[in-house]
Design an enzyme around this catalytic site. Sequence first.
Site, PDB file in Angstrom:
ATOM      1  N   ARG A 136       6.365  -3.344  11.321  1.00 25.76           N
ATOM      2  CA  ARG A 136       7.185  -4.154  11.995  1.00 25.76           C
ATOM      3  C   ARG A 136       8.172  -4.440  11.177  1.00 25.76           C
ATOM      4  O   ARG A 136       9.338  -4.836  12.418  1.00 25.76           O
ATOM      5  CB  ARG A 136       6.573  -4.557  13.214  1.00 25.76           C
ATOM      6  CG  ARG A 136       5.617  -3.631  14.560  1.00 25.76           C
ATOM      7  CD  ARG A 136       6.523  -2.583  14.438  1.00 25.76           C
ATOM      8  NE  ARG A 136       6.277  -1.526  15.269  1.00 25.76           N
ATOM      9  CZ  ARG A 136       5.970  -1.389  16.631  1.00 25.76           C
ATOM     10  NH1 ARG A 136       6.392  -2.136  17.742  1.00 25.76           N
ATOM     11  NH2 ARG A 136       5.259  -0.586  17.197  1.00 25.76           N
ATOM     12  N   HIS A 194      -2.773  -9.956  -3.356  1.00 28.10           N
ATOM     13  CA  HIS A 194      -2.689  -8.999  -4.853  1.00 28.10           C
ATOM     14  C   HIS A 194      -0.606  -8.497  -4.991  1.00 28.10           C
ATOM     15  O   HIS A 194      -0.680  -7.641  -4.037  1.00 28.10           O
ATOM     16  CB  HIS A 194      -2.854  -7.811  -4.673  1.00 28.10           C
ATOM     17  CG  HIS A 194      -3.133  -7.132  -5.715  1.00 28.10           C
ATOM     18  ND1 HIS A 194      -4.121  -5.976  -6.113  1.00 28.10           N
ATOM     19  CD2 HIS A 194      -2.516  -6.702  -6.848  1.00 28.10           C
ATOM     20  CE1 HIS A 194      -3.949  -5.161  -7.369  1.00 28.10           C
ATOM     21  NE2 HIS A 194      -2.586  -5.551  -7.287  1.00 28.10           N
ATOM     22  N   ARG A 210       2.620  -7.166  -5.559  1.00 26.82           N
ATOM     23  CA  ARG A 210       2.142  -6.103  -6.766  1.00 26.82           C
ATOM     24  C   ARG A 210       4.362  -5.859  -6.428  1.00 26.82           C
ATOM     25  O   ARG A 210       5.361  -6.616  -5.597  1.00 26.82           O
ATOM     26  CB  ARG A 210       2.116  -4.080  -5.234  1.00 26.82           C
ATOM     27  CG  ARG A 210       0.610  -4.478  -5.288  1.00 26.82           C
ATOM     28  CD  ARG A 210      -0.069  -2.750  -4.836  1.00 26.82           C
ATOM     29  NE  ARG A 210      -1.554  -2.440  -5.273  1.00 26.82           N
ATOM     30  CZ  ARG A 210      -1.335  -2.451  -5.578  1.00 26.82           C
ATOM     31  NH1 ARG A 210      -1.349  -1.731  -6.955  1.00 26.82           N
ATOM     32  NH2 ARG A 210      -3.135  -2.150  -5.954  1.00 26.82           N
ATOM     33  N   HIS A 239       2.601  -4.815   0.532  1.00 29.12           N
ATOM     34  CA  HIS A 239       1.659  -5.948   1.184  1.00 29.12           C
ATOM     35  C   HIS A 239       1.936  -7.536   1.242  1.00 29.12           C
ATOM     36  O   HIS A 239       3.271  -7.574   1.970  1.00 29.12           O
ATOM     37  CB  HIS A 239       0.658  -5.113   1.276  1.00 29.12           C
ATOM     38  CG  HIS A 239      -0.079  -4.878   0.155  1.00 29.12           C
ATOM     39  ND1 HIS A 239      -0.586  -6.146  -0.892  1.00 29.12           N
ATOM     40  CD2 HIS A 239      -0.565  -4.007  -0.400  1.00 29.12           C
ATOM     41  CE1 HIS A 239      -0.818  -5.783  -2.110  1.00 29.12           C
ATOM     42  NE2 HIS A 239      -1.344  -4.380  -1.593  1.00 29.12           N
ATOM     43  N   GLU A 271      -4.117 -12.215  -7.781  1.00 30.23           N
ATOM     44  CA  GLU A 271      -4.764 -10.544  -8.525  1.00 30.23           C
ATOM     45  C   GLU A 271      -3.372  -9.690  -9.130  1.00 30.23           C
ATOM     46  O   GLU A 271      -2.418  -9.476  -7.638  1.00 30.23           O
ATOM     47  CB  GLU A 271      -5.821  -9.780  -7.691  1.00 30.23           C
ATOM     48  CG  GLU A 271      -5.743  -8.921  -6.567  1.00 30.23           C
ATOM     49  CD  GLU A 271      -7.089  -8.559  -6.441  1.00 30.23           C
ATOM     50  OE1 GLU A 271      -7.913  -9.103  -6.110  1.00 30.23           O
ATOM     51  OE2 GLU A 271      -6.094  -7.464  -5.556  1.00 30.23           O
ATOM     52  N   THR A 302      -4.523   1.776  -4.757  1.00 30.70           N
ATOM     53  CA  THR A 302      -5.426   0.105  -5.063  1.00 30.70           C
ATOM     54  C   THR A 302      -6.468   0.302  -6.388  1.00 30.70           C
ATOM     55  O   THR A 302      -6.181   1.220  -6.702  1.00 30.70           O
ATOM     56  CB  THR A 302      -6.560   0.729  -4.082  1.00 30.70           C
ATOM     57  OG1 THR A 302      -7.288  -0.985  -4.525  1.00 30.70           O
ATOM     58  CG2 THR A 302      -7.296   1.538  -3.747  1.00 30.70           C
ATOM     59  N   HIS A 312     -14.617  -4.611  -4.787  1.00 32.43           N
ATOM     60  CA  HIS A 312     -13.950  -3.689  -4.281  1.00 32.43           C
ATOM     61  C   HIS A 312     -15.165  -2.930  -3.118  1.00 32.43           C
ATOM     62  O   HIS A 312     -15.758  -2.456  -3.901  1.00 32.43           O
ATOM     63  CB  HIS A 312     -13.768  -1.899  -5.535  1.00 32.43           C
ATOM     64  CG  HIS A 312     -12.338  -1.937  -4.568  1.00 32.43           C
ATOM     65  ND1 HIS A 312     -12.303  -0.564  -4.229  1.00 32.43           N
ATOM     66  CD2 HIS A 312     -11.284  -1.576  -5.577  1.00 32.43           C
ATOM     67  CE1 HIS A 312     -11.101  -0.400  -4.570  1.00 32.43           C
ATOM     68  NE2 HIS A 312     -10.495  -1.194  -5.237  1.00 32.43           N
ATOM     69  N   ASP A 313     -14.991  -2.335  -2.009  1.00 32.24           N
ATOM     70  CA  ASP A 313     -15.294  -1.586  -1.067  1.00 32.24           C
ATOM     71  C   ASP A 313     -16.643  -2.595  -0.911  1.00 32.24           C
ATOM     72  O   ASP A 313     -17.423  -1.726  -0.767  1.00 32.24           O
ATOM     73  CB  ASP A 313     -15.521  -0.558  -1.963  1.00 32.24           C
ATOM     74  CG  ASP A 313     -14.712   0.461  -1.159  1.00 32.24           C
ATOM     75  OD1 ASP A 313     -13.834   0.199  -0.642  1.00 32.24           O
ATOM     76  OD2 ASP A 313     -14.380   1.601  -2.172  1.00 32.24           O
ATOM     77  N   GLY A 347     -11.937  -7.102   1.035  1.00 33.80           N
ATOM     78  CA  GLY A 347     -10.593  -6.959   1.878  1.00 33.80           C
ATOM     79  C   GLY A 347     -10.851  -5.891   3.447  1.00 33.80           C
ATOM     80  O   GLY A 347     -10.658  -6.352   3.979  1.00 33.80           O
TER      81      GLY A 347
HETATM   82  N1  PXP Z   1     -11.109  -7.463  -6.084  1.00 31.80           N
HETATM   83  C1  PXP Z   1      -9.515  -5.784  -6.552  1.00 31.80           C
HETATM   84  C2  PXP Z   1      -9.479  -6.675  -8.279  1.00 31.80           C
HETATM   85  C3  PXP Z   1      -8.792  -5.516  -6.352  1.00 31.80           C
HETATM   86  O1  PXP Z   1      -7.721  -4.658  -6.584  1.00 31.80           O
HETATM   87  C4  PXP Z   1      -9.337  -5.148  -4.443  1.00 31.80           C
HETATM   88  C5  PXP Z   1      -8.027  -4.792  -3.804  1.00 31.80           C
HETATM   89  O2  PXP Z   1      -7.595  -5.267  -3.714  1.00 31.80           O
HETATM   90  C6  PXP Z   1     -10.541  -5.815  -4.117  1.00 31.80           C
HETATM   91  C7  PXP Z   1     -11.081  -7.158  -4.378  1.00 31.80           C
HETATM   92  C8  PXP Z   1     -10.948  -5.521  -2.329  1.00 31.80           C
HETATM   93  O3  PXP Z   1     -10.934  -4.483  -2.029  1.00 31.80           O
HETATM   94  P1  PXP Z   1     -11.755  -4.062  -0.858  1.00 31.80           P
HETATM   95  O4  PXP Z   1      -9.896  -4.264  -0.240  1.00 31.80           O
HETATM   96  O5  PXP Z   1     -11.784  -2.634  -0.998  1.00 31.80           O
HETATM   97  O6  PXP Z   1     -12.400  -5.051  -0.328  1.00 31.80           O
END
Ligand code: PXP
Length: 237
Positions: A18, A43, A45, A50, A70, A100, A190-191, A213
Amino acid sequence: MTKLSVNINKVATIRNARGGNVPDIVQVALDCEKFGADGITVHPRPDERHIRRADVYALRPLLHTEFNIEGYPAPEFIDLVLKVKPHQVTLVPDEPSQLTSNSGWDTKTHFQFLSEVLDEFNNAGIRTSVFVAPDAEMIEHAAKAGADRVELYTEPYATAYPKNPEAAIAPFVEAAKAARHLGIGLNAGHDLSLVNLNYFYKNISWLDEVSIGHALISDALYMGLEQTIREYKNCLR
Ligand code: PXP
């Protein structure tokens, strides 16, 4: 204790939809801390889709917990991290266009590059972590290149977990042992989610930190941020 670092990229995605400052990501980060998060991850970019560079500068002096930045170590990213001096920098091998991060570093092929980048951060007193697949050789080269920690890329674990938790965790336990043997720290991300986090933690109790995240912010839509963070913390006990 395994720390929970909350990745707030998704919150910035909602804000950017927005153009204003709702939700206020600095306030969200401070509230995550208040609700029990042990750290905040961002993160930034190059396209600022974001987290923006300005967010990183705004967050740094206000956070009370660990700040983890990161990203791919392009010159602008290195410059930002050296200026902001977070507690930790996590190197991720993703191209700017990627949705991602979807793989770990090939630390053998990119050994020279990573060594030079890690040197810069190590000299600045910033703890370094390198995102890798659960592969002993990749972890060994990350350690040799000068990383303080590796972050295990857990997407394959999360995908395989519902069908066969034992098979899903096995390579990660081996990788975690390899990191411990080398004397380097261990992060994961991640996930990871409320479905799979506790099992990961129970099998790898020497894990230093998880960075979460997408699932956490999605759960917060239903449970609210405070309850959600409490539940993620409970998975790390
Ligand atoms: N670690 C790294 C290096 C990532 O790039 C990400 C995604 O931005 C995450 C952790 C978090 O992953 P998720 O959003 O799936 O929890």
